[in-house]
Design an enzyme around this catalytic site. Structure first.
Site, PDB file in Angstrom:
ATOM      1  N   LYS A 134      28.904  42.484  32.091  1.00 15.96           N
ATOM      2  CA  LYS A 134      30.134  43.623  32.865  1.00 15.96           C
ATOM      3  C   LYS A 134      30.956  42.768  33.336  1.00 15.96           C
ATOM      4  O   LYS A 134      31.998  43.156  33.694  1.00 15.96           O
ATOM      5  CB  LYS A 134      29.124  44.354  34.008  1.00 15.96           C
ATOM      6  CG  LYS A 134      28.317  45.103  33.652  1.00 15.96           C
ATOM      7  CD  LYS A 134      27.488  45.691  34.779  1.00 15.96           C
ATOM      8  CE  LYS A 134      26.072  46.422  34.466  1.00 15.96           C
ATOM      9  NZ  LYS A 134      25.152  46.652  35.764  1.00 15.96           N
ATOM     10  N   ASP A 179      28.918  28.935  31.483  1.00 16.21           N
ATOM     11  CA  ASP A 179      28.186  28.010  32.404  1.00 16.21           C
ATOM     12  C   ASP A 179      27.395  27.217  31.579  1.00 16.21           C
ATOM     13  O   ASP A 179      27.945  26.166  30.949  1.00 16.21           O
ATOM     14  CB  ASP A 179      27.244  28.725  33.293  1.00 16.21           C
ATOM     15  CG  ASP A 179      26.473  27.893  34.497  1.00 16.21           C
ATOM     16  OD1 ASP A 179      26.662  26.559  34.419  1.00 16.21           O
ATOM     17  OD2 ASP A 179      25.460  28.367  34.965  1.00 16.21           O
ATOM     18  N   LYS A 210      32.751  26.636  33.781  1.00 11.65           N
ATOM     19  CA  LYS A 210      31.921  25.811  34.756  1.00 11.65           C
ATOM     20  C   LYS A 210      31.338  24.826  34.030  1.00 11.65           C
ATOM     21  O   LYS A 210      30.091  25.219  33.410  1.00 11.65           O
ATOM     22  CB  LYS A 210      31.139  26.851  35.638  1.00 11.65           C
ATOM     23  CG  LYS A 210      30.371  26.445  36.442  1.00 11.65           C
ATOM     24  CD  LYS A 210      29.903  27.545  37.763  1.00 11.65           C
ATOM     25  CE  LYS A 210      28.621  27.992  36.924  1.00 11.65           C
ATOM     26  NZ  LYS A 210      28.226  28.854  37.938  1.00 11.65           N
ATOM     27  N   ARG A 250      31.672  42.498  42.811  1.00 16.75           N
ATOM     28  CA  ARG A 250      32.342  42.448  41.533  1.00 16.75           C
ATOM     29  C   ARG A 250      33.780  43.118  41.895  1.00 16.75           C
ATOM     30  O   ARG A 250      34.731  42.642  41.278  1.00 16.75           O
ATOM     31  CB  ARG A 250      31.937  43.422  40.486  1.00 16.75           C
ATOM     32  CG  ARG A 250      30.568  43.071  39.708  1.00 16.75           C
ATOM     33  CD  ARG A 250      30.372  43.860  38.638  1.00 16.75           C
ATOM     34  NE  ARG A 250      28.950  43.585  38.146  1.00 16.75           N
ATOM     35  CZ  ARG A 250      28.638  42.689  37.064  1.00 16.75           C
ATOM     36  NH1 ARG A 250      29.310  41.648  36.978  1.00 16.75           N
ATOM     37  NH2 ARG A 250      27.487  42.678  36.924  1.00 16.75           N
TER      38      ARG A 250
HETATM   39  P1  IMP Z   1      25.427  30.760  30.492  1.00 16.84           P
HETATM   40  O1  IMP Z   1      24.916  31.572  29.430  1.00 16.84           O
HETATM   41  O2  IMP Z   1      24.644  29.985  31.486  1.00 16.84           O
HETATM   42  O3  IMP Z   1      26.564  30.158  30.114  1.00 16.84           O
HETATM   43  O4  IMP Z   1      25.970  32.205  31.520  1.00 16.84           O
HETATM   44  C1  IMP Z   1      26.996  32.931  31.458  1.00 16.84           C
HETATM   45  C2  IMP Z   1      26.946  34.118  32.157  1.00 16.84           C
HETATM   46  O5  IMP Z   1      26.098  33.841  33.308  1.00 16.84           O
HETATM   47  C3  IMP Z   1      28.092  34.713  32.514  1.00 16.84           C
HETATM   48  O6  IMP Z   1      28.430  35.454  31.624  1.00 16.84           O
HETATM   49  C4  IMP Z   1      27.869  35.153  33.712  1.00 16.84           C
HETATM   50  O7  IMP Z   1      27.687  36.465  33.750  1.00 16.84           O
HETATM   51  C5  IMP Z   1      26.866  34.632  34.338  1.00 16.84           C
HETATM   52  N1  IMP Z   1      27.249  33.528  35.529  1.00 16.84           N
HETATM   53  C6  IMP Z   1      27.260  32.138  35.032  1.00 16.84           C
HETATM   54  N2  IMP Z   1      27.614  31.449  36.451  1.00 16.84           N
HETATM   55  C7  IMP Z   1      28.191  32.576  36.985  1.00 16.84           C
HETATM   56  C8  IMP Z   1      28.719  32.411  38.325  1.00 16.84           C
HETATM   57  O8  IMP Z   1      28.996  31.387  38.911  1.00 16.84           O
HETATM   58  N3  IMP Z   1      29.018  33.790  38.869  1.00 16.84           N
HETATM   59  C9  IMP Z   1      28.569  34.681  38.384  1.00 16.84           C
HETATM   60  N4  IMP Z   1      28.125  34.950  37.019  1.00 16.84           N
HETATM   61  C10 IMP Z   1      27.837  33.818  36.651  1.00 16.84           C
END
Ligand code: IMP
Ligand code: MG
Length: 189
Positions: free
Chosen positions: A57, A117, A145, A179
């Protein structure tokens, strides 16, 4: 007339609700970054019709601002995945919970994500979208990030880079909260 105690109570509530939030990006900073990235995208996709795929979302606010700053025609759709439980790091198990409705065959696709992330979610989404035979796929993220990156994915357009921390607001949540905040905050855990 609203009495002083009403405002005192409101201020108190705000303090109780939001003591753990540290300002990270102000409204005008977010807006400048979104406008800049929109200009880059518009000039790269001149004379092309782009399909924006928002990742639900978290990306819905970013996507809605971004598309209004693009000077090119776009179509939009959303993809939904679940990877986060109620914590601040990925569960590692990603599930597709909303598929694409529109035909992506031979289309130029831009995935619009709130924050990348580990990159595992995005890698999963790009793999899924590739099965729908688009002409091109690129990625635009509000926040890159980068410190915990595990998947080798290319973020073609990033509004802002940050090493680490958990960020909320402007569509980003923590346990479905925050949000609605118009600015981005670092969550002090
Ligand atoms: P990844 O698969 O570790 O890259 O995570 C990505 C998803 O995790 C993103 O689409 C976000 O929904 C959530 N996410 C990762 N880091 C954050 C953060 O610092 N705040 C909020 N949501 C996060
Ligand atoms: Mg997301």
């Amino acid at each position: 007339m609203l009495c002083f105690s009403y405002w005192a109570e409101l201020a108190n509530r705000q303090l109780r609700i939001m003591p753990e939030l540290i300002s990270f990006l102000k409204k005008n900073e977010i807006n400048n970054k979104v406008v800049q990235v929109a200009h880059r995208i518009s000039s790269d996709y001149q004379h092309q019709e782009l399909v924006l795929i928002g990742v639900l979302k978290g990306a819905f606010i970013f996507l809605s601002d971004l598309m209004r700053h693009l000077g090119i025609p776009v179509k939009i759709d959303f993809v939904g995945v679940s990877s986060y439980g109620s914590g601040t790091s990925s569960t590692g198990t990603i599930k597709l919970i909303k598929k694409i409705d529109i035909d992506l065959t031979n289309r130029d696709v831009l995935v619009v994500e709130d924050i990348v992330d580990t990159g595992l979610t995005l890698a999963y989404i790009v793999d899924y979208l590739k099965t729908l035979n688009p002409k091109t796929i690129k990625v635009c993220a509000l926040l890159d990030k980068y410190e915990r990156r595990e998947a080798a994915i290319k973020i073609d357009y990033a509004c802002h880079r940050v090493a680490e921390g958990f960020l909320v607001g402007y569509g980003l949540d923590y346990n479905e909260n925050y949000r609605e905040l118009p600015e981005i905050y670092r969550l002090k855990l």
